[in-house]
Design a protein around this motif. Structure first.
Motif, PDB file in Angstrom:
ATOM      1  N   THR A  70       0.851  -1.201   0.000  1.00 30.31           N
ATOM      2  CA  THR A  70       0.000   0.000   0.000  1.00 30.31           C
ATOM      3  C   THR A  70       0.885   1.249   0.000  1.00 30.31           C
ATOM      4  OG1 THR A  70      -1.785  -1.142   1.161  1.00 30.31           O
ATOM      5  CG2 THR A  70      -1.758   1.257   1.329  1.00 30.31           C
ATOM      6  N   LEU A  71       0.556   2.200  -0.897  1.00 31.26           N
ATOM      7  CA  LEU A  71       1.345   3.437  -1.010  1.00 31.26           C
ATOM      8  C   LEU A  71       0.718   4.517  -0.146  1.00 31.26           C
ATOM      9  CD1 LEU A  71       1.867   3.614  -4.901  1.00 31.26           C
ATOM     10  CD2 LEU A  71       3.378   2.595  -3.173  1.00 31.26           C
ATOM     11  N   ARG A  72       1.538   5.170   0.668  1.00 34.51           N
ATOM     12  CA  ARG A  72       1.049   6.224   1.564  1.00 34.51           C
ATOM     13  C   ARG A  72       1.530   7.580   1.039  1.00 34.51           C
ATOM     14  NH1 ARG A  72      -0.708   6.068   7.109  1.00 34.51           N
ATOM     15  NH2 ARG A  72      -0.440   3.823   7.068  1.00 34.51           N
ATOM     16  N   ASN A  73       0.576   8.457   0.765  1.00 34.36           N
ATOM     17  CA  ASN A  73       0.875   9.847   0.350  1.00 34.36           C
ATOM     18  C   ASN A  73       1.765   9.932  -0.897  1.00 34.36           C
ATOM     19  OD1 ASN A  73      -0.686  10.895   2.432  1.00 34.36           O
ATOM     20  ND2 ASN A  73       0.998  10.768   3.889  1.00 34.36           N
ATOM     21  N   GLU A  74       1.583   8.991  -1.833  1.00 36.79           N
ATOM     22  CA  GLU A  74       2.363   9.060  -3.083  1.00 36.79           C
ATOM     23  C   GLU A  74       1.480   9.377  -4.283  1.00 36.79           C
ATOM     24  OE1 GLU A  74       5.178   5.936  -3.887  1.00 36.79           O
ATOM     25  OE2 GLU A  74       5.533   5.652  -1.744  1.00 36.79           O
ATOM     26  N   LEU A  75       0.158   9.094  -4.157  1.00 37.76           N
ATOM     27  CA  LEU A  75      -0.768   9.324  -5.261  1.00 37.76           C
ATOM     28  C   LEU A  75      -1.973  10.103  -4.733  1.00 37.76           C
ATOM     29  CD1 LEU A  75      -0.761   5.649  -6.653  1.00 37.76           C
ATOM     30  CD2 LEU A  75       0.370   7.608  -7.719  1.00 37.76           C
ATOM     31  N   GLN A  76      -2.751  10.700  -5.642  1.00 38.21           N
ATOM     32  CA  GLN A  76      -3.986  11.385  -5.259  1.00 38.21           C
ATOM     33  C   GLN A  76      -5.167  10.640  -5.860  1.00 38.21           C
ATOM     34  OE1 GLN A  76      -4.809  14.317  -3.493  1.00 38.21           O
ATOM     35  NE2 GLN A  76      -2.735  14.103  -2.696  1.00 38.21           N
ATOM     36  N   CYS A  77      -6.310  10.647  -5.180  1.00 34.67           N
ATOM     37  CA  CYS A  77      -7.500   9.945  -5.682  1.00 34.67           C
ATOM     38  C   CYS A  77      -8.202  10.782  -6.750  1.00 34.67           C
ATOM     39  CB  CYS A  77      -8.448   9.656  -4.514  1.00 34.67           C
ATOM     40  SG  CYS A  77      -9.876   8.693  -5.028  1.00 34.67           S
ATOM     41  N   SER A  78      -8.693  10.090  -7.796  1.00 39.19           N
ATOM     42  CA  SER A  78      -9.386  10.798  -8.880  1.00 39.19           C
ATOM     43  C   SER A  78     -10.838  11.126  -8.527  1.00 39.19           C
ATOM     44  CB  SER A  78      -9.358   9.934 -10.145  1.00 39.19           C
ATOM     45  OG  SER A  78     -10.017   8.694  -9.879  1.00 39.19           O
ATOM     46  N   ARG A 124     -15.418  12.912  -4.561  1.00 45.64           N
ATOM     47  CA  ARG A 124     -16.218  12.666  -3.348  1.00 45.64           C
ATOM     48  C   ARG A 124     -15.476  11.816  -2.324  1.00 45.64           C
ATOM     49  NH1 ARG A 124     -21.974  13.370  -4.832  1.00 45.64           N
ATOM     50  NH2 ARG A 124     -22.145  13.341  -7.085  1.00 45.64           N
ATOM     51  N   CYS A 125     -14.241  11.438  -2.627  1.00 47.14           N
ATOM     52  CA  CYS A 125     -13.459  10.609  -1.695  1.00 47.14           C
ATOM     53  C   CYS A 125     -12.995  11.454  -0.509  1.00 47.14           C
ATOM     54  CB  CYS A 125     -12.250  10.032  -2.426  1.00 47.14           C
ATOM     55  SG  CYS A 125     -11.170   9.084  -1.336  1.00 47.14           S
ATOM     56  N   ILE A 126     -13.037  10.869   0.670  1.00 41.51           N
ATOM     57  CA  ILE A 126     -12.638  11.633   1.869  1.00 41.51           C
ATOM     58  C   ILE A 126     -11.186  12.102   1.787  1.00 41.51           C
ATOM     59  CG2 ILE A 126     -11.990   9.593   3.265  1.00 41.51           C
ATOM     60  CD1 ILE A 126     -13.484  11.298   5.606  1.00 41.51           C
ATOM     61  N   SER A 127     -10.363  11.407   1.004  1.00 39.38           N
ATOM     62  CA  SER A 127      -8.955  11.820   0.905  1.00 39.38           C
ATOM     63  C   SER A 127      -8.821  13.143   0.155  1.00 39.38           C
ATOM     64  CB  SER A 127      -8.121  10.723   0.227  1.00 39.38           C
ATOM     65  OG  SER A 127      -8.496  10.578  -1.116  1.00 39.38           O
ATOM     66  N   ASN A 128      -9.870  13.551  -0.583  1.00 42.00           N
ATOM     67  CA  ASN A 128      -9.862  14.860  -1.230  1.00 42.00           C
ATOM     68  C   ASN A 128     -10.640  15.905  -0.446  1.00 42.00           C
ATOM     69  OD1 ASN A 128      -8.289  14.291  -3.539  1.00 42.00           O
ATOM     70  ND2 ASN A 128     -10.015  13.155  -4.415  1.00 42.00           N
ATOM     71  N   MET A 129     -11.240  15.514   0.668  1.00 41.08           N
ATOM     72  CA  MET A 129     -12.093  16.437   1.439  1.00 41.08           C
ATOM     73  C   MET A 129     -11.512  16.772   2.805  1.00 41.08           C
ATOM     74  SD  MET A 129     -14.697  16.367  -0.704  1.00 41.08           S
ATOM     75  CE  MET A 129     -16.341  16.647  -0.120  1.00 41.08           C
ATOM     76  N   GLU A 130     -10.804  15.824   3.414  1.00 39.43           N
ATOM     77  CA  GLU A 130     -10.285  16.039   4.760  1.00 39.43           C
ATOM     78  C   GLU A 130      -8.790  15.732   4.770  1.00 39.43           C
ATOM     79  OE1 GLU A 130     -12.530  14.412   7.972  1.00 39.43           O
ATOM     80  OE2 GLU A 130     -14.390  15.328   7.290  1.00 39.43           O
ATOM     81  N   ASN A 131      -8.143  16.158   5.825  1.00 36.18           N
ATOM     82  CA  ASN A 131      -6.691  15.994   5.915  1.00 36.18           C
ATOM     83  C   ASN A 131      -6.349  14.587   6.410  1.00 36.18           C
ATOM     84  OD1 ASN A 131      -3.985  16.411   6.062  1.00 36.18           O
ATOM     85  ND2 ASN A 131      -4.054  17.637   7.939  1.00 36.18           N
ATOM     86  N   VAL A 132      -6.411  13.617   5.466  1.00 37.46           N
ATOM     87  CA  VAL A 132      -6.049  12.239   5.816  1.00 37.46           C
ATOM     88  C   VAL A 132      -4.944  11.786   4.856  1.00 37.46           C
ATOM     89  CG1 VAL A 132      -8.346  11.651   6.679  1.00 37.46           C
ATOM     90  CG2 VAL A 132      -7.806  11.192   4.286  1.00 37.46           C
ATOM     91  N   ASP A 133      -4.168  10.806   5.269  1.00 38.47           N
ATOM     92  CA  ASP A 133      -3.158  10.241   4.368  1.00 38.47           C
ATOM     93  C   ASP A 133      -3.843   9.685   3.125  1.00 38.47           C
ATOM     94  OD1 ASP A 133      -1.057  10.737   6.096  1.00 38.47           O
ATOM     95  OD2 ASP A 133      -1.083   8.729   6.983  1.00 38.47           O
ATOM     96  N   THR A 134      -3.262   9.863   1.949  1.00 48.92           N
ATOM     97  CA  THR A 134      -3.780   9.119   0.798  1.00 48.92           C
ATOM     98  C   THR A 134      -3.182   7.707   0.870  1.00 48.92           C
ATOM     99  OG1 THR A 134      -2.021   9.709  -0.741  1.00 48.92           O
ATOM    100  CG2 THR A 134      -3.901  11.217  -0.604  1.00 48.92           C
TER     101      THR A 134
END
Ligand code: CP
Length: 363
Positions: free
Chosen positions: A319-327, A330-340
């Protein structure tokens, strides 16, 4: 401690044990009347609900426990900017178990990663709705009597329909299951479901454009609402909203053993005349939801007592942590400050998929 975020968080055996416990509760209501005395369930509903929230409430009350929570996050400190992670840490001080519905995909997983009590996903955006799946499985068990060797037609909004995604995942663990997908082009089942769930588990599926052409083959017809709230373009919703409407006429070639399920609420996709048909099982399905949620609450509280540490969230190796962004916007990783977080995937299309919502990485 264990959580229920996705139907596959439970093994097939554990799922069947919860169904069996629900059946025992149905047959012996008085035996369970006080088993949660002194326990509190928190229902955190950031998105509207009738059945899920009230069946959780009713379930905990029938077990002798209490319920706290909110049904409108605007009246809570969420409106001041409090994150899901902080909210569940706070609620862990007040409740023994949390049921959460959220419009952001992956919100329940973030809750599970931060809570000190078990978290139940009561629906996260268009991603997953595992307690509806348990409801659907209990209904299939009571109405059809088996999970193996069934042909199930999913009709309507298969793109945004989280209940469809979750039920296909759960049924993919059984033998002889055939899936028929009845949807307009724009609302077809997402690719990851076809490749990672159906293909990987050897579940045959066909895509058809009318329900009439497959009706005689079906054991279960699972109707769904076209979900206005998920569309970014209202004109597209207007074009699609009346795509499939089940009427008594369309049921004329269906088998007597067919059962029509619907997670509800319905809008117009099943006419009220169908309600009189004994094959219409959707209101019986609602009551099953309460019993299966009673069984789930009992099971998760039992597991939390056996192992109180919050070690119930696992990510696969690679699993990659903080290396990619979600497309997915509506994903929480684009809405709140969480690790991708992106897990490896071998569906022949993508190399990684978002842990929170299954979407591909942003290009
Ligand atoms: N089936 C279901 O989730 O219904 P509610 O949205 O009313 O909870």
């Amino acid at each position: 401690m264990r959580h229920l975020i996705d139907p596959t968080d439970l093994t097939r055996k554990e799922t069947e044990e919860i169904i069996d416990l629900a059946l025992d509760i149905i047959g012996n209501r008085e035996k369970y009347a006080e088993v949660c005395k002194g326990k509190k369930l928190a229902t955190l509903f950031y998105e509207p609900s009738t059945r899920t929230r009230l069946s959780f409430t009713s379930a905990m009350m029938e077990l002798g426990g209490n319920v706290i929570g909110f049904s409108d996050a605007k009246n809570t400190s969420v409106s001041k900017g409090e994150t899901v992670a902080d909210t569940v840490q706070v609620i862990s001080c007040f409740a023994d178990i949390i049921a959460m519905r959220h419009y952001e995909e992956g919100a329940a997983l973030v809750a599970a990663m931060n809570a000190r009590v078990p978290v139940i996903n009561a629906g996260d955006g268009s991603h997953s709705h595992p307690t509806q799946t348990l409801t659907d499985l209990l209904t299939i068990r009571r109405e059809i009597g088996r999970f193996d060797n069934i042909t199930i037609g999913f009709c309507g909004d298969l793109r945004f329909g989280r209940t469809v995604h979750s039920l296909i995942k759960a049924l993919s663990r059984y033998e002889g299951v055939k899936v028929v997908l009845i949807a307009p082009e724009q609302l077809r089942l997402p690719d990851y479901m076809k490749h990672e769930v159906c293909d990987k588990n050897g579940i045959p599926y066909v895509e058809v454009s009318t329900m009439e052409e497959v009706m005689p083959e079906l054991d279960v017809l699972y109707m769904t609402r076209v979900q206005k709230e998920r569309f970014l373009d209202e004109d597209e919703f207007d074009r699609l909203k009346d795509s499939f409407i089940l009427t008594p006429e369309k049921l004329k070639d269906a088998r007597p053993e067919l059962r029509v399920l619907h997670p509800l609420p319905r809008v117009n996709e099943i006419t009220v005349e169908v309600d009189k048909d004994p094959r219409a099982a959707y209101f019986r399905q609602v009551e099953n939801g309460k019993f299966v949620r009673m069984a789930l609450i009992l099971t998760l509280l039992k597991w939390a007592k056996e192992n109180p540490a919050n070690d119930g969230v696992f990510f696969p190796e690679g699993t990659l942590r903080n290396e990619l962004q979600c497309s997915n916007r509506r994903c929480i990783s684009n809405m709140e400050n969480v690790d991708t977080l992106f897990r490896p995937c071998d569906d022949g299309i993508e190399k990684h998929r978002c842990v929170y919502c299954e979407s591909k990485p942003r290009q």
